[in-house]
Design a protein around this motif. Structure first.
Motif, short mmCIF file in Angstrom:
data_model
loop_
_atom_site.label_atom_id
_atom_site.label_comp_id
_atom_site.label_asym_id
_atom_site.label_seq_id
_atom_site.Cartn_x
_atom_site.Cartn_y
_atom_site.Cartn_z
N LEU A 75 0.61 -0.84 0.37
CA LEU A 75 -0.01 0.24 -0.28
C LEU A 75 1.14 1.76 0.19
O LEU A 75 0.90 1.81 -0.71
N ILE A 76 2.14 1.01 0.37
CA ILE A 76 3.31 2.31 0.70
C ILE A 76 3.23 2.90 -0.37
O ILE A 76 3.59 3.80 -1.18
N LEU A 77 3.95 1.37 -1.65
CA LEU A 77 4.39 1.19 -2.79
C LEU A 77 3.58 2.08 -3.70
O LEU A 77 4.01 3.17 -4.75
N THR A 78 2.73 1.87 -3.71
CA THR A 78 1.21 2.18 -4.37
C THR A 78 1.41 3.01 -4.00
O THR A 78 0.65 4.70 -4.88
N GLU A 79 0.92 4.04 -2.93
CA GLU A 79 0.98 5.28 -2.79
C GLU A 79 1.97 6.36 -3.25
O GLU A 79 1.55 7.63 -3.75
N LEU A 80 2.80 5.93 -3.09
CA LEU A 80 3.74 7.01 -3.21
C LEU A 80 4.35 6.95 -4.74
O LEU A 80 4.49 7.95 -5.54
N ALA A 81 3.45 5.44 -5.59
CA ALA A 81 3.76 5.85 -7.56
C ALA A 81 2.79 6.94 -7.04
O ALA A 81 2.82 7.70 -8.83
N ARG A 82 1.52 6.65 -7.24
CA ARG A 82 0.22 7.73 -7.20
C ARG A 82 0.51 9.07 -7.52
O ARG A 82 0.28 10.02 -7.38
N ILE A 83 1.30 9.55 -5.72
CA ILE A 83 1.74 10.74 -5.11
C ILE A 83 2.56 10.96 -6.00
O ILE A 83 2.53 12.42 -6.81
N ALA A 84 3.73 10.39 -6.27
CA ALA A 84 4.38 10.84 -7.44
C ALA A 84 4.13 11.40 -8.65
O ALA A 84 4.09 12.37 -9.14
N ALA A 85 2.98 10.60 -9.14
CA ALA A 85 2.74 10.68 -10.43
C ALA A 85 1.53 11.77 -10.27
O ALA A 85 0.52 12.06 -11.81
N ASP A 86 1.30 12.36 -8.96
CA ASP A 86 0.39 13.11 -8.56
C ASP A 86 -1.69 12.62 -9.86
O ASP A 86 -2.47 13.36 -10.19
N THR A 87 -1.77 11.21 -9.37
CA THR A 87 -3.10 10.38 -9.87
C THR A 87 -3.19 10.46 -10.75
O THR A 87 -4.17 10.37 -11.99
N HIS A 88 -2.28 11.13 -12.29
CA HIS A 88 -2.08 10.70 -13.43
C HIS A 88 -1.62 9.68 -14.34
O HIS A 88 0.04 9.59 -14.08
N ASP A 89 -2.25 9.82 -14.91
CA ASP A 89 -1.16 8.63 -15.80
C ASP A 89 0.14 8.85 -17.44
O ASP A 89 -1.00 10.27 -18.01
N LEU A 90 0.90 8.55 -17.03
CA LEU A 90 1.86 9.51 -18.52
C LEU A 90 2.38 8.35 -19.09
O LEU A 90 2.59 6.75 -18.25
N TRP A 91 2.58 8.42 -20.23
CA TRP A 91 2.88 7.03 -21.36
C TRP A 91 4.21 7.94 -21.75
O TRP A 91 4.16 8.94 -22.09
N LEU A 92 4.61 6.71 -22.02
CA LEU A 92 6.18 6.80 -22.89
C LEU A 92 6.13 6.93 -24.11
O LEU A 92 4.98 6.31 -24.82
#
Length: 301
Positions: A112-129
């Motif tokens: 849950l911590i890793l999931t939330e860290l990833a969500r917060i870092a991405a500002d709850t947006h999906d970034l695409w390569l």
């Protein structure tokens, strides 16, 4: 027939990613003998780290696309090594002798911590390569229908094959492989024979984490995006697949992952995709129940 061949080709790619994840999971679980619910989250976290770091390198540091992807890959592996070391040193080792549910609950919290860290870092947006190596390679063609794989899929399969072959050779022929098997069979006996059990354990956890990072990097490069919430479903799939393939044999676990990827692809090609995960989980549970019943019957005999 050609449509079936196309689904098999698709399954080879997805199966390769599952095989790499299962191999890394078995490296840790073979010594820990406990359920690690943070493994899938680490996979998704590393894939998301690649994307975020690559976007930062491209937009802020003005790096070229290949340099940005290289920068993101290095960051993903660095975070995987750091997180795996911390998990081994401060979570798995202190709780290894406790109830199995203790580590399951603790790793769920880490997930849950890793999931939330990833969500917060991405500002709850999906970034695409940006899509890369998307040129299709034709394996067969008839009546206008082509069975293909893209270059990135072939590269991913080749990378996974090299990692699995190298890992299998290390386990089969190196000193670390012998120590890993000894600690997996009986850590107390291995310690009495002079084996540094803690070192072997930490090395195994870090190696498993790097396998998760490799799978996350390859998945992100292919799909262009790996959502911060994808870790839980992947983690559960790998948990069940490894249980079927064998916790104590990374090679058998990888074979189970490959078979699961092929079965998943065939289901997607011929049945309703929305029910794929539910039926695949049901299939895995049925195999586990039948395998458990078979072991109980042999013990009674």
């Amino acid at each position: 027939m050609l449509y079936f061949f196309q689904q098999v080709l698709n399954g080879l790619h997805s199966g390769a990613l599952y095989a790499l994840l299962a191999f890394g999971y078995a490296l840790t679980n073979g010594i820990l003998h406990r359920t690690n619910l943070a493994y899938g989250a680490l996979f998704a976290f590393c894939g998301q780290t690649l994307i975020l770091a690559a976007v930062f390198g491209y937009q802020v540091l003005w790096l070229t696309l290949p340099a940005s992807i290289l920068f993101g890959t290095v960051m993903a592996f660095a975070y995987a090594a750091l997180a795996s070391h911390l998990l081994a040193r401060w979570l798995f080792e202190p709780l290894a002798d406790r109830s199995p549910n203790t580590i399951a609950a603790a790793t769920l919290g880490v997930a849950l911590i890793l999931t939330e860290l990833a969500r917060i870092a991405a500002d709850t947006h999906d970034l695409w390569l940006q899509p890369i190596l998307g040129t299709p390679i034709v394996f067969a063609e008839t009546h206008g229908f082509k069975a293909t794989l893209t270059v990135i899929q072939l590269v991913n399969c080749a990378v996974v094959a090299l990692v699995l072959i190298a890992g299998s050779l290390v386990l089969a022929r190196s000193r670390f492989g012998r120590l890993w098997r000894a600690v997996s069979d009986d850590p107390h006996a291995a310690a009495m024979c002079g084996t540094d059990v803690h070192k072997v354990f930490r090395t195994s956890v870090v190696a498993g984490g790097l396998c998760a990072a490799s799978a996350g990097v390859l998945a992100s490069l292919y799909y262009g995006n790996l959502g911060f919430g994808a870790g839980m479903i992947y983690g559960l799939k790998v948990l069940f697949v490894t249980a079927v393939g064998g916790y104590l044999s990374p090679q058998r676990a990888a074979a189970g992952g490959m078979a699961f990827g092929l079965a998943e692809s065939l289901w997607t090609g011929y049945f309703v995709a929305e029910w794929r995960d539910a039926w695949m989980f049901l299939f895995l549970v049925a195999i586990l129940v039948l395998a458990g019943a078979g072991r109980d019957e042999r013990q009674r005999v």
